[in-house]
Write a protein that holds these residues in place. Sequence first.
Motif, mmCIF file in Angstrom:
data_model
loop_
_atom_site.group_PDB
_atom_site.id
_atom_site.type_symbol
_atom_site.label_atom_id
_atom_site.label_comp_id
_atom_site.label_asym_id
_atom_site.label_seq_id
_atom_site.Cartn_x
_atom_site.Cartn_y
_atom_site.Cartn_z
ATOM 1 N N GLN A 166 0.805 -1.223 0.000
ATOM 2 C CA GLN A 166 0.000 0.000 0.000
ATOM 3 C C GLN A 166 0.842 1.279 0.000
ATOM 4 N N GLY A 167 2.150 1.130 -0.105
ATOM 5 C CA GLY A 167 3.002 2.304 -0.239
ATOM 6 C C GLY A 167 3.166 3.096 1.044
ATOM 7 N N VAL A 168 3.304 2.401 2.160
ATOM 8 C CA VAL A 168 3.497 3.048 3.466
ATOM 9 C C VAL A 168 4.956 2.869 3.878
ATOM 10 N N GLY A 169 5.643 3.975 4.081
ATOM 11 C CA GLY A 169 7.075 3.900 4.356
ATOM 12 C C GLY A 169 7.502 4.358 5.729
ATOM 13 N N GLY A 170 6.551 4.731 6.596
ATOM 14 C CA GLY A 170 6.937 5.175 7.930
ATOM 15 C C GLY A 170 5.765 5.201 8.883
ATOM 16 N N PHE A 171 6.085 5.192 10.168
ATOM 17 C CA PHE A 171 5.050 5.304 11.192
ATOM 18 C C PHE A 171 5.681 5.775 12.496
ATOM 19 N N HIS A 226 14.936 -3.130 9.253
ATOM 20 C CA HIS A 226 14.316 -2.525 8.073
ATOM 21 C C HIS A 226 14.722 -1.053 7.980
ATOM 22 N N PRO A 227 15.966 -0.795 7.627
ATOM 23 C CA PRO A 227 16.449 0.591 7.580
ATOM 24 C C PRO A 227 15.751 1.437 6.529
ATOM 25 N N GLU A 228 15.018 0.798 5.617
ATOM 26 C CA GLU A 228 14.281 1.557 4.610
ATOM 27 C C GLU A 228 13.073 2.275 5.204
ATOM 28 N N LEU A 229 12.635 1.862 6.396
ATOM 29 C CA LEU A 229 11.484 2.488 7.048
ATOM 30 C C LEU A 229 11.920 3.690 7.880
ATOM 31 N N THR A 230 11.054 4.691 7.946
ATOM 32 C CA THR A 230 11.248 5.831 8.843
ATOM 33 C C THR A 230 10.338 5.625 10.049
ATOM 34 N N ILE A 231 10.942 5.498 11.230
ATOM 35 C CA ILE A 231 10.188 5.134 12.433
ATOM 36 C C ILE A 231 10.543 6.073 13.582
ATOM 37 N N GLY A 232 9.544 6.536 14.281
ATOM 38 C CA GLY A 232 9.733 7.297 15.500
ATOM 39 C C GLY A 232 8.872 6.726 16.614
ATOM 40 N N VAL A 233 9.076 7.221 17.833
ATOM 41 C CA VAL A 233 8.340 6.738 18.999
ATOM 42 C C VAL A 233 7.860 7.938 19.822
ATOM 43 N N ALA A 234 6.639 7.851 20.316
ATOM 44 C CA ALA A 234 6.143 8.788 21.322
ATOM 45 C C ALA A 234 5.888 8.009 22.604
#
Length: 262
Positions: free
Chosen positions: A24-29, A53-61
């Motif tokens: 579905q073209g989702v690259g980060g969360f 999965h270094p291709e993903l952009t990931i952050g945390v709250a």
Amino acid sequence: MWFDSHAHPSAQGWSDELDAMREQGVGGFVAVGTSVESSTEMVRLSRELRQEHPELTIGVAVGIHPHDADSASKESLETLEGMIKENSEIVCGVGECGLDLFYEYSNPQHQEAAFRAQIALAKRFDRTLVIHTRDAWEDTFRIFDDEGVPDRLIMHCFVGGPLEARRSLDYGAYLSFSGIATFKNAEDVRQAFLVAPLERVLVETDAPYLAPVPLRGRPNHIGNVAITGSFLAELRGIEPTKFAGRTWQNTIEVFQLQHKDR
């Protein structure tokens, strides 16, 4: 690429989750905690996924949800502070925190105290504040006036109408829209979306909750942010790819995430 600005991922089933995200073209969360325990798990899981999965952009709250505010002791708030200090490169937000006077699973006074404490935490460490507010708009705005707001804040899973949208925008907030916007009875939410400047709009799943139409009633998944995003793009008469790019950039900017250009 789409960016899910707010999800509560599980450590289970990641192979299927990632396949759906790619499809579905989702690259980060952004993985969002609701208690000390779940915030700890979000940090652990996100670190692991970043490595694999270094291709993903990931952050945390990291934060304490109003439903859990009765447990928001001095010690738990100090633990959140320690998480931010020890994981500064991945913890980009504080929350979700705020007020929920619909369910009142926690004492309203405890909710307010925890909310004020987390506003202070976001300001002290220059992190984005992620707000949960339900049946509590006036109290939320009162607390904003009392405490001041951080430089960056998000009204997560926005469920107000145009009036609440404009007032939130006046505080500098970004408005994050979930699958609720696709629900038949959510016309106020859709009208709020239409008055929001595109540069202040985010899209989210709140997974595993609030799956969009036509998946309503099923467990939600991060990949489904593309369904909500495409629905919202159509409301504004915008190409979905253009809207995906705009909301991607908005999410990167509001959370100040390190990322690969999309």
